[in-house]
Scaffold this motif. Structure first.
Motif, mmCIF file in Angstrom:
data_model
loop_
_atom_site.group_PDB
_atom_site.id
_atom_site.type_symbol
_atom_site.label_atom_id
_atom_site.label_comp_id
_atom_site.label_asym_id
_atom_site.label_seq_id
_atom_site.Cartn_x
_atom_site.Cartn_y
_atom_site.Cartn_z
ATOM 1 N N ASN A 1 0.800 -1.231 0.000
ATOM 2 C CA ASN A 1 0.000 0.000 0.000
ATOM 3 C C ASN A 1 0.829 1.277 0.000
ATOM 4 N N GLU A 2 2.087 1.216 -0.394
ATOM 5 C CA GLU A 2 2.924 2.416 -0.420
ATOM 6 C C GLU A 2 3.102 2.912 -1.851
ATOM 7 N N ASP A 3 3.082 4.233 -1.984
ATOM 8 C CA ASP A 3 3.343 4.839 -3.297
ATOM 9 C C ASP A 3 4.846 4.964 -3.479
ATOM 10 N N ASN B 1 12.702 4.951 -5.216
ATOM 11 C CA ASN B 1 12.709 4.001 -4.102
ATOM 12 C C ASN B 1 13.385 2.686 -4.507
#
Length: 585
Positions: free
Chosen positions: A412-414, A485
């Protein structure tokens, strides 16, 4: 056995056939396609009925055939002319205009006739005269002359047959005979059917040459043994007589199945062992095309299973393990049908247009072009990708890299992800497909990867989250101060000296720029590790695909540049396949 008057000759990279509907010359061009020239050529004996008298017509048919044959040779050679015209040819074209080719052809025929008379008449009779001192009869001297002529002929044919270009002409000659035999047997004109027949045909011009010698011995024996020039003149004058008798014998041999006919034809058939060679599929295809056109016939349609069998056999000849599967996939591409349809509808007829397209694809695969390039698509991570030459074909080994990165991306991380050296975009697009919360930038430097990646982005409906950047590695992101990231990359990592030892379908077709990792295979790892420190966030992940023997080396390289928790992951074969680590400032 069907009786027919179909005849022909081999030409440069092709076959000329003369049938009931006219004359057709088929030539295999350098691009592999077959060009056919058709013409309604009326035999000289039909144009002038007075010349169709038995024993008289032979010489006129011979001259007419030589003229037609030279014309067919000129047509076939026109596809392979790569030299400038000589000054003499240029002068002829200026002098005679459109008729210059006819002039050149006439001059060539006269020159060939003079050389032939000198080689096969002058020399044999001259040498035979040396035996006159042994007080031999005229018949004995004529037999010696014929024997010398035969030796010269056989030596000449054997000598030229070892030349590569002439050998190929002799293969087309064999294909011509086999195709005519198949047609006369009233079997379907397919490559497989034609292959079954003999390449030795009783109506062949080689038989004509042998029989001319045989007949000339008999005829000339009645002329005695005068002086050299007297004998030479007599032999030239008797050419029409000898040709006329020989022509009638040849026509009879082509129609008769008697033991006498077979005995007479036998020596000439054996001589064809020199003038014909076993053809391959491509030679036979040309001969079939020429005969069909000469007879005004449409090529018979083949069934799915027949085409699959032909394709599989062709690919098996070059030791392609997946021959039958590849043949099915290629026919499916042409027919726009899936493999199940191809298997369950094997008796369905395939149009000749589609057959031609299919055989062209089989030819590409036979040359070891990767099947996925020919199909223009391939699967990766359960997704369909457009592919073409200029991008590396995604392998199942690379799925290990994608699966490992997917494990490291929280649900659930952008996150911002970079697919570096993206090629077809397969890695980045697969990540975006399975992780709906990430944004991916696919980076490559060349035009083809840009086109292919953009097509695949649209094809897999991730245009809103996948972007393409043209950049020499990470130069553009560094200049624009981007931060990621995750950086994932399958860079070129094969040692330069090893590329030539790769399989043909890899080294001959896949882009060298996507294969070569420099002298030691580590060139791009060094550059990417160094540049990645400028665009990764703290604790950002760098993940590579590696060669089976590069695990520890790349791991050490990353650790030396500040990466922590560096690990090497093996593939299903137990070989090192992935290295990843977290960057620490």
């Amino acid at each position: 056995m069907k009786k027919s008057d179909v005849g022909g000759q081999a030409v440069i990279e092709g076959v000329m056939m003369r049938g009931t509907k006219g004359l057709a010359t088929a030539v295999r061009r350098e691009d592999g396609e077959i060009s056919i020239k058709c013409g309604n050529v009326v035999p000289i004996t039909k144009r002038y009925t007075i010349l169709n008298i038995p024993f008289l017509r032979g010489i006129f048919v011979l001259i007419d055939s030589l003229k037609i044959g030279m014309s067919a040779l000129n047509y076939s050679s026109s596809f392979f002319e790569d030299t400038e015209s000589s000054k003499f040819e240029t002068w002829l074209r200026k002098k005679f205009g459109e008729k210059s080719n006819d002039v050149i052809m006439g001059f060539t025929m006269i020159l060939a006739l003079i050389v032939s008379i000198g080689l096969f008449v002058g020399i044999p009779t001259g040498v035979a005269s040396l035996f006159k001192r042994f007080e031999l009869s005229a018949v004995g001297l004529n037999l010696i002359e014929a024997f010398i002529r035969m030796i010269i002929l056989v030596t000449y044919i054997y000598g030229i047959s070892v030349l590569d270009d002439i050998y190929r002409v002799f293969q087309y000659h064999g294909a011509e005979h086999k195709t005519i035999f198949c047609y006369e047997a009233e079997e379907r004109l397919t490559v497989e059917n034609v292959k079954k027949f003999s390449r030795f045909h009783p109506r062949c011009g080689t038989n004509f040459l042998f029989l001319i010698m045989l007949v000339s011995v008999f005829i000339i024996s009645f002329t005695g043994w005068g002086g050299f020039f007297e004998r030479l003149l007599i032999r030239i004058i008797l050419i029409p007589v000898v040709s006329g008798i020989t022509y009638e014998i040849i026509k009879w041999l082509g129609k008769s199945e008697s033991k006498i006919a077979k005995a007479i034809a036998y020596p000439g058939l054996q001589l064809q062992r020199l003038t014909t060679k076993e053809p391959d599929n491509e030679h036979i295809e040309v001969a079939i095309a020429a005969l069909l056109a000469a007879e005004g016939l449409e090529e018979e349609e083949m069934t799915i299973v027949e085409l699959i069998n032909i394709g599989a056999k062709t690919l098996n000849e070059v030791k392609i393990d997946s021959a039958r599967l590849d043949a099915q996939l290629l026919l499916g591409k042409v027919l726009d049908k899936n493999k199940i349809y191809i298997i369950t509808n094997k008796e369905e007829k395939v149009s000749n247009k589609n057959k031609k397209q299919y055989l062209a694809l089989i030819k590409k695969r036979k040359a070891k072009m990767p099947i996925k390039y020919i199909l223009g698509e391939g699967d990766f991570m359960g997704l369909d990708f457009f592919l073409e030459e200029g991008v590396l074909i995604p392998r199942s080994d690379t799925e290990v890299l994608v699966e490992q990165v997917l494990k490291m991306i929280p649900e659930n991380e952008d996150l911002e992800v970079c697919d570096l050296c993206c090629g077809s975009g397969a890695i980045g697009i697969a990540l975006a497909h399975y992780k709906k919360n990430i944004r991916v930038e696919c980076i490559d430097f060349y035009a083809v990867p840009e086109k292919v990646t953009k097509k695949n982005t649209a094809r897999n409906h991730v245009e809103d989250r996948v972007n393409y950047i043209k950049s020499d590695l990470l130069e553009v992101p560094i200049n624009e101060e981007k931060k990621y990231n995750v950086i994932v990359s399958n860079p070129p990592y094969i040692r330069e000296e090893e590329i030539d030892s790769l399989m043909q379908d890899v080294k001959n077709y896949e882009p060298r720029s996507a294969l070569s990792g420099g002298e030691d295979g580590l060139l791009f790892y060094r550059k990417i590790v160094d540049q990645s420190k400028k665009v990764l966030i703290k604790e950002g992940i760098l993940s590579f695909e590696i060669g089976y023997d590069q695990g520890e080396t790349v791991k050490n390289l990353m650790e030396d540049n500040g990466y922590q928790e560096v690990k090497v992951i093996k593939d299903l074969s137990g070989l090192d396949r992935v290295v990843y680590g977290k960057f620490s400032y």
